[in-house]
Design a protein around this motif. Structure first.
Motif, PDB file in Angstrom:
ATOM      1  N   CYS A  50       0.835  -0.887  -0.201  1.00 17.82           N
ATOM      2  CA  CYS A  50       0.053   0.014  -0.514  1.00 17.82           C
ATOM      3  C   CYS A  50       0.848   1.494  -0.338  1.00 17.82           C
ATOM      4  CB  CYS A  50      -1.507  -0.046   0.900  1.00 17.82           C
ATOM      5  SG  CYS A  50      -1.956  -1.692   1.595  1.00 17.82           S
ATOM      6  N   VAL A  51      -0.179   2.272  -0.328  1.00 14.91           N
ATOM      7  CA  VAL A  51       1.601   3.349  -0.779  1.00 14.91           C
ATOM      8  C   VAL A  51       0.448   4.568   0.028  1.00 14.91           C
ATOM      9  CG1 VAL A  51       0.984   3.701  -3.175  1.00 14.91           C
ATOM     10  CG2 VAL A  51       2.858   4.801  -1.781  1.00 14.91           C
ATOM     11  N   ILE A  52       1.772   5.771   0.965  1.00 16.58           N
ATOM     12  CA  ILE A  52       0.538   6.711   0.578  1.00 16.58           C
ATOM     13  C   ILE A  52       1.719   8.502   0.205  1.00 16.58           C
ATOM     14  CG2 ILE A  52       0.701   6.676   3.323  1.00 16.58           C
ATOM     15  CD1 ILE A  52      -1.214   8.459   4.084  1.00 16.58           C
ATOM     16  N   ILE A  73      -7.837  -0.657   5.605  1.00 19.70           N
ATOM     17  CA  ILE A  73      -7.544   0.289   5.063  1.00 19.70           C
ATOM     18  C   ILE A  73      -8.586   0.693   3.191  1.00 19.70           C
ATOM     19  CG2 ILE A  73      -5.852   0.878   1.847  1.00 19.70           C
ATOM     20  CD1 ILE A  73      -3.414   0.422   4.352  1.00 19.70           C
ATOM     21  N   ASP A  74      -9.263   1.475   3.255  1.00 16.63           N
ATOM     22  CA  ASP A  74      -9.682   2.193   2.245  1.00 16.63           C
ATOM     23  C   ASP A  74      -9.082   2.870   1.112  1.00 16.63           C
ATOM     24  OD1 ASP A  74     -12.464   0.822   2.785  1.00 16.63           O
ATOM     25  OD2 ASP A  74     -12.236   2.785   4.613  1.00 16.63           O
ATOM     26  N   GLY A  75      -8.841   1.634   0.352  1.00 18.52           N
ATOM     27  CA  GLY A  75      -7.868   2.188  -1.413  1.00 18.52           C
ATOM     28  C   GLY A  75      -8.487   1.862  -2.441  1.00 18.52           C
ATOM     29  N   SER A  76      -7.473   1.993  -3.450  1.00 18.68           N
ATOM     30  CA  SER A  76      -8.082   2.243  -4.951  1.00 18.68           C
ATOM     31  C   SER A  76      -6.683   2.100  -5.477  1.00 18.68           C
ATOM     32  CB  SER A  76      -8.620   3.013  -5.687  1.00 18.68           C
ATOM     33  OG  SER A  76      -6.694   4.482  -6.027  1.00 18.68           O
ATOM     34  N   ILE A  94       0.275  -5.260  -8.335  1.00 14.65           N
ATOM     35  CA  ILE A  94      -0.336  -3.506  -8.007  1.00 14.65           C
ATOM     36  C   ILE A  94       0.313  -3.619  -6.818  1.00 14.65           C
ATOM     37  CG2 ILE A  94      -1.940  -4.688  -9.751  1.00 14.65           C
ATOM     38  CD1 ILE A  94      -2.776  -4.926  -5.599  1.00 14.65           C
ATOM     39  N   GLU A  95       0.021  -2.099  -6.676  1.00 16.12           N
ATOM     40  CA  GLU A  95      -0.727  -1.505  -4.723  1.00 16.12           C
ATOM     41  C   GLU A  95      -1.662  -0.755  -5.079  1.00 16.12           C
ATOM     42  OE1 GLU A  95       2.916   1.056  -5.415  1.00 16.12           O
ATOM     43  OE2 GLU A  95       2.009   2.168  -6.404  1.00 16.12           O
ATOM     44  N   VAL A  96      -1.563  -0.399  -3.929  1.00 15.85           N
ATOM     45  CA  VAL A  96      -3.364   0.081  -3.263  1.00 15.85           C
ATOM     46  C   VAL A  96      -3.120   1.693  -2.585  1.00 15.85           C
ATOM     47  CG1 VAL A  96      -4.954   0.012  -1.505  1.00 15.85           C
ATOM     48  CG2 VAL A  96      -4.352  -2.203  -2.751  1.00 15.85           C
ATOM     49  N   LYS A  97      -3.455   2.320  -3.431  1.00 16.51           N
ATOM     50  CA  LYS A  97      -3.276   3.608  -2.915  1.00 16.51           C
ATOM     51  C   LYS A  97      -4.387   4.208  -1.759  1.00 16.51           C
ATOM     52  CE  LYS A  97      -3.551   8.465  -4.973  1.00 16.51           C
ATOM     53  NZ  LYS A  97      -4.032   9.328  -5.065  1.00 16.51           N
ATOM     54  N   VAL A  98      -3.607   4.679  -0.508  1.00 15.07           N
ATOM     55  CA  VAL A  98      -4.720   4.794   0.755  1.00 15.07           C
ATOM     56  C   VAL A  98      -4.759   5.947   0.500  1.00 15.07           C
ATOM     57  CG1 VAL A  98      -4.416   4.946   3.454  1.00 15.07           C
ATOM     58  CG2 VAL A  98      -2.727   3.662   2.090  1.00 15.07           C
ATOM     59  N   LEU A  99      -6.410   5.461   0.643  1.00 16.61           N
ATOM     60  CA  LEU A  99      -7.740   6.575   0.867  1.00 16.61           C
ATOM     61  C   LEU A  99      -7.699   7.152   1.897  1.00 16.61           C
ATOM     62  CD1 LEU A  99      -9.577   5.784  -2.562  1.00 16.61           C
ATOM     63  CD2 LEU A  99      -7.620   7.909  -2.214  1.00 16.61           C
ATOM     64  N   ASN A 100      -7.638   5.932   2.745  1.00 12.70           N
ATOM     65  CA  ASN A 100      -8.226   6.198   4.322  1.00 12.70           C
ATOM     66  C   ASN A 100      -7.828   5.016   4.376  1.00 12.70           C
ATOM     67  OD1 ASN A 100      -9.163   7.375   6.319  1.00 12.70           O
ATOM     68  ND2 ASN A 100     -11.917   7.648   5.869  1.00 12.70           N
ATOM     69  N   PHE A 101      -7.539   5.080   6.320  1.00  9.92           N
ATOM     70  CA  PHE A 101      -7.576   4.493   6.924  1.00  9.92           C
ATOM     71  C   PHE A 101      -8.153   3.893   8.186  1.00  9.92           C
ATOM     72  CE2 PHE A 101      -4.313   6.197   9.551  1.00  9.92           C
ATOM     73  CZ  PHE A 101      -3.612   5.141  10.939  1.00  9.92           C
ATOM     74  N   LYS A 102      -8.496   2.549   9.365  1.00 11.68           N
ATOM     75  CA  LYS A 102      -8.452   2.900  10.386  1.00 11.68           C
ATOM     76  C   LYS A 102      -7.709   1.524  11.532  1.00 11.68           C
ATOM     77  CE  LYS A 102     -12.507   1.740  12.956  1.00 11.68           C
ATOM     78  NZ  LYS A 102     -14.066   1.155  13.124  1.00 11.68           N
ATOM     79  N   ILE A 103      -6.982   2.558  12.861  1.00 16.62           N
ATOM     80  CA  ILE A 103      -6.601   1.262  13.415  1.00 16.62           C
ATOM     81  C   ILE A 103      -7.337   1.020  13.928  1.00 16.62           C
ATOM     82  CG2 ILE A 103      -5.064   0.855  15.322  1.00 16.62           C
ATOM     83  CD1 ILE A 103      -3.638   4.081  14.834  1.00 16.62           C
ATOM     84  N   LEU A 104      -6.701  -0.881  13.999  1.00 17.80           N
ATOM     85  CA  LEU A 104      -8.362  -1.981  14.473  1.00 17.80           C
ATOM     86  C   LEU A 104      -7.759  -2.693  15.564  1.00 17.80           C
ATOM     87  CD1 LEU A 104      -9.228  -3.769  11.541  1.00 17.80           C
ATOM     88  CD2 LEU A 104     -10.418  -1.759  12.947  1.00 17.80           C
ATOM     89  N   SER A 105      -5.983  -2.574  15.697  1.00 16.41           N
ATOM     90  CA  SER A 105      -5.551  -2.422  17.552  1.00 16.41           C
ATOM     91  C   SER A 105      -4.340  -2.720  16.506  1.00 16.41           C
ATOM     92  CB  SER A 105      -5.840  -4.417  17.256  1.00 16.41           C
ATOM     93  OG  SER A 105      -4.761  -4.718  18.596  1.00 16.41           O
ATOM     94  N   SER A 106      -3.887  -1.217  18.092  1.00 16.66           N
ATOM     95  CA  SER A 106      -2.236  -0.803  18.058  1.00 16.66           C
ATOM     96  C   SER A 106      -1.485  -2.008  18.428  1.00 16.66           C
ATOM     97  CB  SER A 106      -1.974   0.714  18.036  1.00 16.66           C
ATOM     98  OG  SER A 106      -2.568   0.367  19.915  1.00 16.66           O
ATOM     99  N   ALA A 107       0.168  -2.091  18.294  1.00 22.29           N
ATOM    100  CA  ALA A 107       0.680  -3.150  19.150  1.00 22.29           C
ATOM    101  C   ALA A 107       1.823  -2.470  19.969  1.00 22.29           C
ATOM    102  CB  ALA A 107       1.899  -3.705  17.920  1.00 22.29           C
ATOM    103  N   ASN A 108       2.261  -2.902  21.096  1.00 22.24           N
ATOM    104  CA  ASN A 108       3.729  -2.445  21.821  1.00 22.24           C
ATOM    105  C   ASN A 108       4.803  -3.282  21.148  1.00 22.24           C
ATOM    106  OD1 ASN A 108       2.006  -2.336  23.622  1.00 22.24           O
ATOM    107  ND2 ASN A 108       1.435  -3.899  24.448  1.00 22.24           N
ATOM    108  N   GLU A 109       5.475  -1.946  21.412  1.00 24.93           N
ATOM    109  CA  GLU A 109       6.876  -2.611  21.154  1.00 24.93           C
ATOM    110  C   GLU A 109       6.931  -4.096  21.164  1.00 24.93           C
ATOM    111  OE1 GLU A 109      11.329  -0.905  21.567  1.00 24.93           O
ATOM    112  OE2 GLU A 109      10.010   0.604  22.368  1.00 24.93           O
ATOM    113  N   LEU A 110       7.794  -4.690  19.147  1.00 26.13           N
ATOM    114  CA  LEU A 110       7.741  -6.387  19.561  1.00 26.13           C
ATOM    115  C   LEU A 110       8.541  -6.558  20.400  1.00 26.13           C
ATOM    116  CD1 LEU A 110       7.149  -6.562  15.524  1.00 26.13           C
ATOM    117  CD2 LEU A 110       5.612  -6.784  17.857  1.00 26.13           C
TER     118      LEU A 110
END
Length: 595
Positions: A50-52, A73-76, A94-110
């Motif tokens: 994906c690209v933004i 990610i919502d994209g085209s 292909i690649e997906v151009k990011v039009l909008n996005f939402k965080i469903l779950s954030s990760a701690n430092e791995l």
């Protein structure tokens, strides 16, 4: 429409260019090119790039987001230019151009990375197994395991086997490995045992009149772990058949394993069935083990007779032979180009393994006569050299390593050295699965520690001797209808034709010191069942983990197990085993005695 995705992360291609899509997954990695941020989005199925652009309102949030956060990610869909396409990815066009996005779950430092497949300490990998399993190699291993089990199940049903589930809570058995015990709340002071294998139950299934049974069975053994054996529990394809002989079982199993390893073996060749049948004795004589790797062309040779003769004047070997030792030769062809360091390094390796060393001899031809070279070459007469070459099927271009010890130890170490030398010389064909059956196991062996005769394999196996002749034969000469399926040096399965005659079972157990009353008490359910009419029957139980380990080209069984215990039988993820409360102890009528 699913609110999280219209496609998974391996589905999109050139046909989707111009479409609006929704993708959900883990932020696998980011690549910041200043004006553009590239994101690899990963789910169970694959990866989509994906690209933004840096002017986008979401750029800074995505830029700061930690790897392994879960996002939507919502994209085209855009087509990549030819020079930027990735042929290694299904979605690489292909690649997906990011039009909008939402965080469903954030990760701690791995605690460990997912991207990159780096080697990390096993302790961290097991403690955070849910992260470890996201790594591509581990993810593919576990997918493979599921596919193998599904394939096996379909083939068993295709061959008219019925799938049953046998009990998990059962009685402790005095034979075999150490049991895991479960205290009974309702029966104070008494314990269930988790099954080491469904052995007695599957025999009772046959006695119940069913003709063919199987299950993918969990088995529990309180024994130490090693690379090819899980501590605690493992799974096996447990199977049994009625009215069969040994060959009938082989004819069912061989096509299934041939197809299984052809389908999932990543293009490796499989030796054609029927697989070779090798007797236990022959296997020890030729390969030093009952789990031979037949990809290795080296065959051992017993040369004790030559070392006993006056044609070899090696005093230290003669002294050991007089005390009951044997001499095993490890013959090697075409080693004339190997430097002296090759032989000396193997001698040093043998010492590091706890042996006294690896004596060796090389050869050379002078004036038409072959003579011996190396540390012990001078101890061989011309006739002794000739005898060694003849027995080992060598010419002057070859060489021989020697192991001198008691027969069991000599075979064992010669077998280990045979494999080590083949690996050093790159003689093993890694593009091959080479199967064989090891047959004709001895029914009994002499236990030096206990100073008595004991079972060498499964005590419920049928001896290869008629019941009326059994008492006339030395127990150590009695063979059993027992067999192992071996591939590339790994025992994949043990099996046997069962002893279905109660009087014969009493005779067999008597040889190891069990009275009729003891057998009836310890195996009451089995004896009772057999005494009401039992068909001749037999089966085997291939280990699922070892099968998948071979197919996945792994050296450690924990690499193909979803949530394994570590080498010390601990579950680092769930912190087991753990202490239980005083209330639980009281309910079970137990008292914890601390060391």
């Amino acid at each position: 429409m699913n609110k999280f995705r219209t496609h998974n992360c391996s589905e999109l291609n050139e046909k989707n260019v111009g479409q609006k899509v929704k993708l959900s997954g883990w932020l696998h990695r980011k690549r910041d090119h200043g004006n553009l941020l590239f994101i690899d989005l990963r789910d169970h199925f694959g990866i989509t790039q994906c690209v933004i652009e840096n002017q986008d309102k979401n750029f800074k949030t995505l830029e700061k987001l930690r790897p392994e956060s879960v996002i939507l990610i919502d994209g085209s869909v855009l087509k990549r230019s030819k020079e930027t396409q990735n042929k290694d990815l299904k979605t690489g066009q292909i690649e997906v151009k990011v039009l909008n996005f939402k965080i469903l779950s954030s990760a701690n430092e791995l605690p460990m990375p997912v991207f990159g497949e780096q080697d990390y300490p096993e302790e961290i990998r097991l403690k955070y197994r849910f992260i470890d399993l996201r790594r591509n190699e581990m993810h593919e291993n576990i997918k493979l395991r599921s596919e193998v089990i599904s394939f096996i199940r379909s083939k068993m049903i295709e061959n008219n086997f019925l799938e049953f589930q046998t009990p998990i809570l059962t009685a402790s058995s005095p034979e075999g490995a150490r049991d895991f015990l479960v205290p009974s709340r309702l029966h104070p002071g008494k314990f269930y045992a988790l099954p080491q294998a469904p052995q007695q139950f599957k025999q009772m299934v046959m006695i119940s009149g069913f003709d063919r049974y199987f299950q993918i069975a969990p088995c529990f053994r309180d024994e130490d772990g090693r690379a090819d054996r899980s501590p605690g529990e493992h799974y096996q394809l447990d199977m049994e058949m009625s009215f069969v002989e040994q060959e009938d079982i082989f004819k069912i199993v061989e096509p299934i394993f041939s197809e299984l390893f052809s389908k999932f073996g990543k293009g490796k060749k499989i030796n054609k069935f029927p697989f070779p049948r090798i007797s236990y004795k022959t296997s020890l004589d030729k390969y030093g083990t009952d789990k031979p790797d037949l990809r290795n062309p080296i065959e051992l040779c017993n040369v004790t007779k030559i070392f006993k003769s006056d044609d070899v004047k090696l005093k230290i070997f003669k002294e050991l032979i007089n005390k009951g030792a044997i001499v095993k030769a490890i013959p090697l062809k075409n080693t004339v180009s190997q430097p002296r360091s090759f032989f000396d390094n193997l001698n040093n390796w043998a010492i590091s393994e706890g042996a006294s060393g690896l004596a060796y001899i090389t050869f050379e031809k002078n004036n038409g006569k072959i003579t011996g070279k190396g540390p012990i070459g001078k101890f061989f007469s011309e006739k002794g050299i000739s005898e060694i070459l003849k027995l080992c099927k060598l010419d002057e271009k070859g060489s021989v390593f020697f192991v001198c010890n008691k027969e069991e130890e000599a075979n064992k170490f010669a077998g280990i050295a045979r494999q080590k030398i083949a690996e050093e010389l790159k003689l093993i064909d890694n593009s091959l699965f080479n199967f064989c059956w090891i047959v004709d196991f001895p029914m009994f062996h002499y236990d030096e520690k206990e100073k008595k005769i004991d079972f060498s394999h499964n005590p419920f196996s049928m001896p290869q001797t008629e019941i009326e002749d059994f008492d006339q034969i030395d127990p150590l000469n009695v063979l059993a209808y027992q067999y192992d399926l071996v591939c590339n040096g790994y025992e994949l399965s043990s099996g046997a034709i069962r002893n279905h005659i109660t009087e014969y079972l009493f005779k067999v157990f008597k040889k190891v010191g069990y009275s009729k009353e003891m057998v009836e008490k310890n195996f009451s359910g089995m004896i009772k069942a057999l005494s009401y009419g039992a068909p001749p029957h037999g089966g085997m139980a291939p280990g699922i983990e070892r099968i998948v380990m071979l197919l996945a080209n792994q050296k450690n069984i924990r690499e193909v197990t979803l949530f394994p215990l570590n080498q010390n039988a601990q579950d680092l993820l769930m912190d087991a085993p753990s202490e239980i409360s005083d209330k639980q102890l009281k309910e079970l009528n137990l008292k914890n005695i601390k060391k």
